[in-house]
Design a protein around this motif. Structure first.
Motif, PDB file in Angstrom:
ATOM      1  N   VAL A  29       1.007  -1.183  -0.082  1.00  0.00           N
ATOM      2  CA  VAL A  29      -0.017  -0.155   0.052  1.00  0.00           C
ATOM      3  C   VAL A  29       1.000   1.076  -0.062  1.00  0.00           C
ATOM      4  O   VAL A  29       2.227   1.190   0.378  1.00  0.00           O
ATOM      5  N   ARG A  43      -1.919   4.296   5.440  1.00  0.00           N
ATOM      6  CA  ARG A  43      -2.519   2.950   5.557  1.00  0.00           C
ATOM      7  C   ARG A  43      -1.567   1.750   5.907  1.00  0.00           C
ATOM      8  O   ARG A  43      -0.327   1.918   5.941  1.00  0.00           O
ATOM      9  N   LYS A  45      -1.685  -2.605   5.764  1.00  0.00           N
ATOM     10  CA  LYS A  45      -2.427  -3.697   5.479  1.00  0.00           C
ATOM     11  C   LYS A  45      -2.446  -4.784   6.635  1.00  0.00           C
ATOM     12  O   LYS A  45      -1.023  -5.275   6.797  1.00  0.00           O
ATOM     13  N   PRO A  47      -4.861  -7.637   7.795  1.00  0.00           N
ATOM     14  CA  PRO A  47      -6.246  -8.229   7.680  1.00  0.00           C
ATOM     15  C   PRO A  47      -6.800  -9.177   8.927  1.00  0.00           C
ATOM     16  O   PRO A  47      -7.908  -9.224   9.067  1.00  0.00           O
ATOM     17  N   GLU A  81     -10.833   0.085   8.839  1.00  0.00           N
ATOM     18  CA  GLU A  81     -10.441  -0.812   8.155  1.00  0.00           C
ATOM     19  C   GLU A  81     -11.391  -0.887   6.906  1.00  0.00           C
ATOM     20  O   GLU A  81     -12.446  -0.582   6.749  1.00  0.00           O
ATOM     21  N   GLU A  84      -9.923  -5.665   1.592  1.00  0.00           N
ATOM     22  CA  GLU A  84      -8.641  -6.593   1.840  1.00  0.00           C
ATOM     23  C   GLU A  84      -7.749  -6.220   3.112  1.00  0.00           C
ATOM     24  O   GLU A  84      -6.666  -6.376   3.030  1.00  0.00           O
ATOM     25  N   VAL A  86      -6.821  -3.571   4.580  1.00  0.00           N
ATOM     26  CA  VAL A  86      -6.284  -2.414   4.499  1.00  0.00           C
ATOM     27  C   VAL A  86      -6.781  -1.249   5.504  1.00  0.00           C
ATOM     28  O   VAL A  86      -7.896  -0.818   5.308  1.00  0.00           O
ATOM     29  N   TRP A  87      -6.221  -0.849   6.661  1.00  0.00           N
ATOM     30  CA  TRP A  87      -6.474   0.236   7.409  1.00  0.00           C
ATOM     31  C   TRP A  87      -6.007   1.524   6.927  1.00  0.00           C
ATOM     32  O   TRP A  87      -4.873   1.676   6.547  1.00  0.00           O
ATOM     33  N   GLU A  88      -7.044   2.416   7.205  1.00  0.00           N
ATOM     34  CA  GLU A  88      -6.672   3.852   6.746  1.00  0.00           C
ATOM     35  C   GLU A  88      -7.142   5.104   7.676  1.00  0.00           C
ATOM     36  O   GLU A  88      -8.102   4.935   8.417  1.00  0.00           O
TER      37      GLU A  88
END
Length: 400
Positions: A29, A43, A45, A47, A81, A84, A86-88
């Motif tokens: 990311v 970001r 990732k 999961p 979250e 896929e 990916v937290w943002e």
């Protein structure tokens, strides 16, 4: 022979493939992403994570209660979250120009941003960093200007009976100019070392840019290790990969006033090794926090050594109970120093710095005695953001 060539080629292709995976596959990311309006998106990732947070000096401060009282710490907020795993998180407001640090906290575990390879160590804490350009922050960037040289060097200190390490910046053109240069000794704070100012303080970038703009004179900058018990920064000495600490056990073994008393060893080494102008008018000393304490004491104990003195977020009050000659007769030594009329005595402090009262008391002492000085007051507290500002303000005043 053909079979050997085939296997050799196959091995080479595997090596290239793994190298490409390491280079291109390590950052799935984009983070941080700096947008055109200077908002920033982070970001990660993860999961399988339950909670992902970010902490950084661009967030509102949080108050931490400790056994010694309350203190400020960088703020912390949650990421959201998305697809896929990916937290943002995007900053709600544009960030002002500055060098910023941050880290993720994943289910309570602090970790670096795997998409950002740029990191800085401050004592025992490592943070990712990024720069929002513009204004003063452009001085912290590597710009298209002539660049100086940064060297790590070892010298012998007879006073401390050990070999010690320091970092030296020489301005662009030093190697070929044949000229002699003034010297600025720049000291770190508690827990720091000879790497602190060059990494966290962006000293080489600041000096490159100020000199290129004609705002500062070309000068040599010497960044010392102010821990008299220590040969060099952690990991850079025979002691090996020791854990950085604010108060290591070795500190008890250091002689009182050892750094101040040994400072002429550094000056002699620098004058012998570099093309300096070896006199008071062409020497400056400044430091932050503990380095401010050192600068105050060194400059008054050796009143014929430095014509320019800078105290960033700290000062000294002396200690008449001490048997070390550096700390006794504090006011008497100040009177001798100011009788010799230093070209500049510069003090700077943040409005919310925990040393603010001590700095104010020291200024009152100077005022009472009619000792002239310049004072700069900034927002916020005991942070690198302020110390970089003070360096950008102090360096242009030197050797005029």
């Amino acid at each position: 022979m053909k079979r050997f060539s085939f296997f050799a080629m196959a091995l080479l292709m595997c090596t290239i493939t793994f190298a490409q995976q390491a280079l291109w596959g390590g950052a799935p990311v984009v983070s941080p992403e700096i947008h055109s309006d200077n908002t920033v998106t982070f970001r990660l990732k993860a999961p399988k994570a339950v909670r992902v947070q970010i902490t950084g000096d661009f967030l509102p401060k949080q108050i931490i209660k400790t056994e010694h009282g309350e203190s400020e710490a960088p703020g912390i907020v949650d990421l959201t979250e998305g697809k896929e795993g990916v937290w943002e998180f995007t900053t709600p407001e544009p960030l002002q120009p500055e060098l910023y640090g941050y880290a993720f906290v994943v289910d309570g575990l602090r970790m670096m941003d795997p998409a950002n390879v740029y990191m800085i160590r401050d004592v025992a804490t490592v943070t990712n960093v990024f720069i929002i350009g513009g204004g003063r922050a452009d001085l912290y960037k590597v710009n298209a200007v002539p660049h100086g040289t940064v060297s790590r060097m070892w010298y012998h200190s007879p006073t401390l009976n050990m070999d010690r390490r320091l970092t030296v910046y020489t301005p662009a053109g030093y190697e070929t100019s044949g000229k002699r240069y003034p010297v600025f000794y720049l000291l770190h704070g508690a827990g720091g070392d000879e790497e602190a100012w060059i990494a966290l303080g962006r000293t080489s970038q600041i000096l490159d840019n100020l000199i290129a703009q004609g705002k500062a004179k070309p000068m040599i900058v010497v960044m010392t290790n102010g821990n008299a018990w220590q040969q060099a920064a952690p990991g850079e000495a025979p002691a090996g990969f020791t854990v950085p600490s604010m108060r290591p056990a070795e500190r008890a073994a250091a002689p009182e006033g050892g750094f101040e008393l040994s400072f002429p060893d550094i000056v002699k080494f620098v004058d012998k090794t570099f093309r300096t102008i070896p006199n008071k008018k062409n020497r400056a000393i400044a430091g932050l926090s503990m380095g401010s304490f050192h600068s105050c004491n060194i400059s008054k104990y050796y009143p014929d050594m430095f014509d320019y003195v800078g105290l960033f977020s700290g000062a000294s009050t002396g200690n008449d109970k001490s048997t070390c000659p550096v700390y006794t007769d504090f006011e008497g030594k100040l009177k001798v120093q100011f009788a010799k009329k230093p070209a500049l005595y510069f003090i700077a402090c943040g409005k919310t710095d925990f040393v603010y009262k001590g700095v104010s008391d020291f200024r009152s002492l100077l005022d009472k005695n009619g000792f002239k000085y310049e004072y700069l007051e900034s927002d916020e507290g005991h942070i690198w953001k302020n110390w970089r500002i003070y360096l950008t303000e102090f360096a242009p005043k030197l050797f005029k």
